[in-house]
Design an enzyme around this catalytic site. Structure first.
Site, PDB file in Angstrom:
ATOM      1  N   HIS A 113       3.273  -2.473   2.351  1.00  0.00           N
ATOM      2  CA  HIS A 113       2.945  -1.591   2.624  1.00  0.00           C
ATOM      3  C   HIS A 113       1.147  -0.613   3.263  1.00  0.00           C
ATOM      4  O   HIS A 113       0.265  -0.735   2.027  1.00  0.00           O
ATOM      5  CB  HIS A 113       3.997   0.166   2.240  1.00  0.00           C
ATOM      6  CG  HIS A 113       3.558   0.189   0.911  1.00  0.00           C
ATOM      7  ND1 HIS A 113       3.344  -0.558  -0.358  1.00  0.00           N
ATOM      8  CD2 HIS A 113       2.809   1.290   0.234  1.00  0.00           C
ATOM      9  CE1 HIS A 113       2.750   0.001  -1.394  1.00  0.00           C
ATOM     10  NE2 HIS A 113       2.303   1.342  -1.304  1.00  0.00           N
ATOM     11  N   ASP A 115      -0.312   2.941   2.134  1.00  0.00           N
ATOM     12  CA  ASP A 115      -0.046   4.133   2.135  1.00  0.00           C
ATOM     13  C   ASP A 115       0.410   5.477   2.980  1.00  0.00           C
ATOM     14  O   ASP A 115      -0.569   6.004   4.639  1.00  0.00           O
ATOM     15  CB  ASP A 115      -0.803   4.766   0.894  1.00  0.00           C
ATOM     16  CG  ASP A 115      -1.083   4.070   0.344  1.00  0.00           C
ATOM     17  OD1 ASP A 115       0.096   3.626  -0.504  1.00  0.00           O
ATOM     18  OD2 ASP A 115      -1.795   4.230  -0.705  1.00  0.00           O
ATOM     19  N   HIS A 274      -1.164  -3.259   0.251  1.00  0.00           N
ATOM     20  CA  HIS A 274      -0.795  -3.612  -1.137  1.00  0.00           C
ATOM     21  C   HIS A 274       0.261  -3.818  -1.060  1.00  0.00           C
ATOM     22  O   HIS A 274       1.832  -3.331  -0.472  1.00  0.00           O
ATOM     23  CB  HIS A 274      -1.450  -2.723  -1.866  1.00  0.00           C
ATOM     24  CG  HIS A 274      -1.363  -1.193  -1.106  1.00  0.00           C
ATOM     25  ND1 HIS A 274      -1.556  -0.399  -0.434  1.00  0.00           N
ATOM     26  CD2 HIS A 274      -0.283  -0.916  -2.915  1.00  0.00           C
ATOM     27  CE1 HIS A 274      -0.951   0.670  -1.008  1.00  0.00           C
ATOM     28  NE2 HIS A 274      -0.275   1.126  -1.729  1.00  0.00           N
ATOM     29  N   ARG A 289      -3.259   8.535  -8.911  1.00  0.00           N
ATOM     30  CA  ARG A 289      -3.505   8.295  -7.333  1.00  0.00           C
ATOM     31  C   ARG A 289      -4.268   9.136  -6.683  1.00  0.00           C
ATOM     32  O   ARG A 289      -3.080  10.512  -6.761  1.00  0.00           O
ATOM     33  CB  ARG A 289      -2.410   7.257  -6.468  1.00  0.00           C
ATOM     34  CG  ARG A 289      -3.448   6.661  -5.359  1.00  0.00           C
ATOM     35  CD  ARG A 289      -1.889   5.770  -4.561  1.00  0.00           C
ATOM     36  NE  ARG A 289      -1.038   7.262  -3.803  1.00  0.00           N
ATOM     37  CZ  ARG A 289      -0.442   6.816  -3.115  1.00  0.00           C
ATOM     38  NH1 ARG A 289       0.220   5.543  -3.002  1.00  0.00           N
ATOM     39  NH2 ARG A 289       0.041   7.966  -2.179  1.00  0.00           N
TER      40      ARG A 289
END
Length: 298
Positions: A113, A115, A274, A289
């Site tokens: 995917h 983000d 990723h 994150r």
């Protein structure tokens, strides 16, 4: 800027960093050395890191024992930060999402995917710090989706010209919400349409911009051709999208990181996908994150 971040910025000198880069794989990724991210970096260093990010797509920093406030302050040097509507947040810094499962439940980021591609304005980049990780397992893979597009057969590139895809928050996150939360988030985050091939606003590269985490279907496949009967376009759309999804799984386009505590990965969400490998359960991996808001794909 919060008081904690402002106080940190006021007490730390601007440090012109002289860092080095070492490519990790031929296709994507570089390890950065000779830099201390606890310091407030000067503008030239930030610009050099951004240039390296665009070139290498993902940067790895080892042994960076930064605080949550320093993490937020550093990420903010590259742009405005988002607050994720679903993931849990750091108690003092809502811009930091807390990622990782527990000994009772697995994490679920093990799908290729990019983000928040479900946003009308998706992210520019993400900066992820490892807080705790198992001694083995829990690696993350990044994929160079500019190279994935460049290597496509010309006939496929011709087919993709002007096609658009629909990205949606619900397939991956809807199950984490109550019915009321789903209704509220559907109103706030309707499904959006992005070009299948987007242009990087800094490098000019063409990027394959569909991902199996958030892309649900093609918006205008039917308008692109003449079809004999209905299943010709329904199966044609499905098969084309599955073919495009599979490009992220090509090892020649990938780099794989073995995490250690205080490792930071900083990646360009515009040109990468990723996959967080979930092979360590019931061990625990805890991450923080920060995600930097980008621009509307074109």
């Amino acid at each position: 800027m919060t008081n904690a971040i402002a106080a940190h910025a006021a007490t730390q000198p601007c440090a012109p960093a002289r860092f080095t880069l070492e490519a990790v794989s031929p296709a994507i990724g570089a390890e950065v050395a000779g830099i201390d991210l606890r310091e407030t970096l000067d503008e030239a260093t930030i610009a050099a890191l951004r240039s390296a990010l665009v070139q290498h797509k993902v940067l790895f920093f080892r042994d960076q024992d930064i605080t949550a406030a320093q993490h937020v302050a550093l990420a903010r040097r590259f742009g405005e930060l988002e607050v994720h509507p679903v993931f849990p947040h750091h108690a003092d810094h809502p811009e930091l999402v807390l990622l990782g499962g527990t000994q009772a439940s697995k994490a679920r980021e093990n799908i290729y995917h990019s983000d928040v591609s479900w946003r009308e304005i998706p992210s520019m980049a993400s900066m992820l710090r490892c807080v705790e990780c198992p001694r083995s397992g829990g690696d993350t893979i990044w994929v160079n989706m500019a190279k994935a597009y460049a290597d496509l057969p010309q006939a496929v590139k011709d087919q993709l010209a002007d096609l658009e895809a629909v990205h949606d928050i619900m397939p991956s996150f809807g199950s984490r919400m109550s019915a009321e939360e789903r209704a509220a988030n559907r109103a706030k985050f309707p499904a959006v349409t992005h070009p299948i091939v987007r242009t990087h606003p800094e490098s000019g590269e063409k990027i394959l911009y569909v991902n199996e985490g958030f892309t649900t279907h093609l918006a205008n496949y039917l308008s692109k051709g003449t079809f004999r009967v209905g299943f010709d376009y329904r199966y044609g759309e499905f098969e084309l999208l599955q073919y495009l999804f599979r490009q992220a799984a090509v090892p020649e386009y990938q780099v794989r990181l073995r995490w250690e505590p205080n490792t930071i990965a900083f990646w360009d969400n515009r040109s990468t996908q990723h996959y967080a490998i979930q092979d360590y359960f019931p061990a625990v991996r805890r991450m923080m994150r920060a995600t930097i808001i980008g621009d509307k794909p074109f």
